[in-house]
Write a protein that holds these residues in place. Structure first.
Motif, PDB file in Angstrom:
ATOM      1  N   PRO A 128       0.834  -1.210   0.000  1.00  0.00           N
ATOM      2  CA  PRO A 128       0.000   0.000   0.000  1.00  0.00           C
ATOM      3  C   PRO A 128       0.864   1.253   0.000  1.00  0.00           C
ATOM      4  O   PRO A 128       1.967   1.271   0.556  1.00  0.00           O
ATOM      5  N   ASP A 129       0.383   2.302  -0.644  1.00  0.00           N
ATOM      6  CA  ASP A 129       1.068   3.593  -0.678  1.00  0.00           C
ATOM      7  C   ASP A 129       0.709   4.336   0.608  1.00  0.00           C
ATOM      8  O   ASP A 129      -0.308   5.027   0.694  1.00  0.00           O
ATOM      9  N   THR A 130       1.537   4.182   1.631  1.00  0.00           N
ATOM     10  CA  THR A 130       1.207   4.734   2.945  1.00  0.00           C
ATOM     11  C   THR A 130       1.162   6.255   2.946  1.00  0.00           C
ATOM     12  O   THR A 130       0.389   6.859   3.699  1.00  0.00           O
ATOM     13  N   ASP A 131       1.982   6.902   2.110  1.00  0.00           N
ATOM     14  CA  ASP A 131       1.947   8.366   2.044  1.00  0.00           C
ATOM     15  C   ASP A 131       0.592   8.849   1.538  1.00  0.00           C
ATOM     16  O   ASP A 131      -0.008   9.781   2.091  1.00  0.00           O
ATOM     17  N   LEU A 132       0.109   8.218   0.466  1.00  0.00           N
ATOM     18  CA  LEU A 132      -1.191   8.601  -0.080  1.00  0.00           C
ATOM     19  C   LEU A 132      -2.303   8.284   0.912  1.00  0.00           C
ATOM     20  O   LEU A 132      -3.228   9.088   1.098  1.00  0.00           O
TER      21      LEU A 132
END
Length: 295
Positions: free
Chosen positions: A262-266
């Motif tokens: 998963p794209d944790t920043d997004l």
């Protein structure tokens, strides 16, 4: 942060992990959520409604976790039987949400985004105003992204062509009120920064060997590596200001490339935006806060 943001993060993470299984739709959830937010804001909805609609746009395909890889990643058009399998995903998503403390925030979008004003949609065959507004909005924006995104068997169409199709089918496939707002936004250029992007300022890339799109997370710096989710080719990332290019290294990485991350920043961005807009009394027990969120 707190219990409510942890719950929101769990929803976004589930949705992103589902999207990671599909080699052809990177960034779809972000685009649908942003299209939906733009529509909700243009309709002058209150900020809580806007936040819920944006969340629903991101979670709408949650049920695709139950679609077999052979169908989800098929490079040719689906057969009638395979399409029937695809049509199960709204109910699967609703079942998956069942029991989650924040399920009510996104249930209508997940379950009903394929309903149509003329009653030909699924899974319930609802008509017109029977379809909740969030589902009517996500239904149009989901189709908009599908039309403007590339697939193995066709290139994405220009935005103007997709808008024309929406206009031609308002009142039958697409809600007329929502459709008119989407037309206005598209014709005024408001949606241009979303089409063909996986998040703000990051255009989608394509694998030069096999075709599937590649969504490059912002955490991948200049000189970093990204992988094609289909053929698993490794690409070196080059960032020069806003310019982004990929260069194939000739090395495949099957294990790493097919591991959903998963794209944790997004996700953190989406959680912060949703949390700020949702009702939050300053000092209430967790149970009371969740009741307000779901109210």
């Amino acid at each position: 942060m707190n219990h409510a943001t942890d719950l929101l993060r769990s929803l976004y993470t589930m949705a992103m992990m589902v999207e990671a299984r599909d080699a052809y739709t990177g960034g779809h959830l972000w685009r649908v959520s942003q299209f939906s937010r733009c529509v909700a804001e243009a309709m002058a909805l209150d900020e809580v409604s806007v936040a819920r609609i944006e969340l629903g746009g991101f979670l709408h395909d949650l049920g695709k976790v139950g679609i077999p890889d052979a169908v989800l990643n098929k490079r040719d058009r689906l057969t009638d039987e395979e399409y029937e399998v695809i049509k199960t995903h709204p109910q699967v998503g609703a079942d998956l949400l069942h029991g989650h403390p924040l399920a009510a925030l996104a249930l209508d979008a997940v379950l009903l985004h394929h309903e149509m004003p003329d009653g030909r949609g699924y899974p319930q065959g609802l008509r017109g105003a029977q379809i909740p507004l969030v589902a009517r909005i996500v239904g149009v924006t989901d189709a908009l992204d599908a039309m403007t995104s590339s697939r193995p068997y066709r290139a994405g169409m220009p935005l103007a062509r997709a808008l024309a199709i929406i206009e031609d089918n308002m009142g039958s496939q697409f809600d007329a009120e929502v459709g008119r707002v989407v037309l206005q936004l598209g014709q005024s250029g408001v949606l241009e920064h979303i089409v063909g992007h996986s998040e703000a300022g990051i255009p989608l890339q394509a694998c030069g060997l096999c075709g599937p799109i590649i969504a490059v997370p912002r955490r991948v710096a200049d000189g970093g590596e990204i992988y094609c989710p289909s053929c698993t080719m490794t690409y070196a990332v080059s960032r020069r200001g806003v310019a982004l290019t990929l260069a194939a290294t000739g090395i495949t990485a099957p294990v790493v490339a097919r591991q959903p991350v998963p794209d944790t920043d997004l996700i953190d961005d989406m959680v912060r935006a949703a949390y700020r807009a949702l009702p939050q009394p300053p000092a209430v027990p967790k149970r009371g806060l969740l009741a307000r969120l779901l109210g």
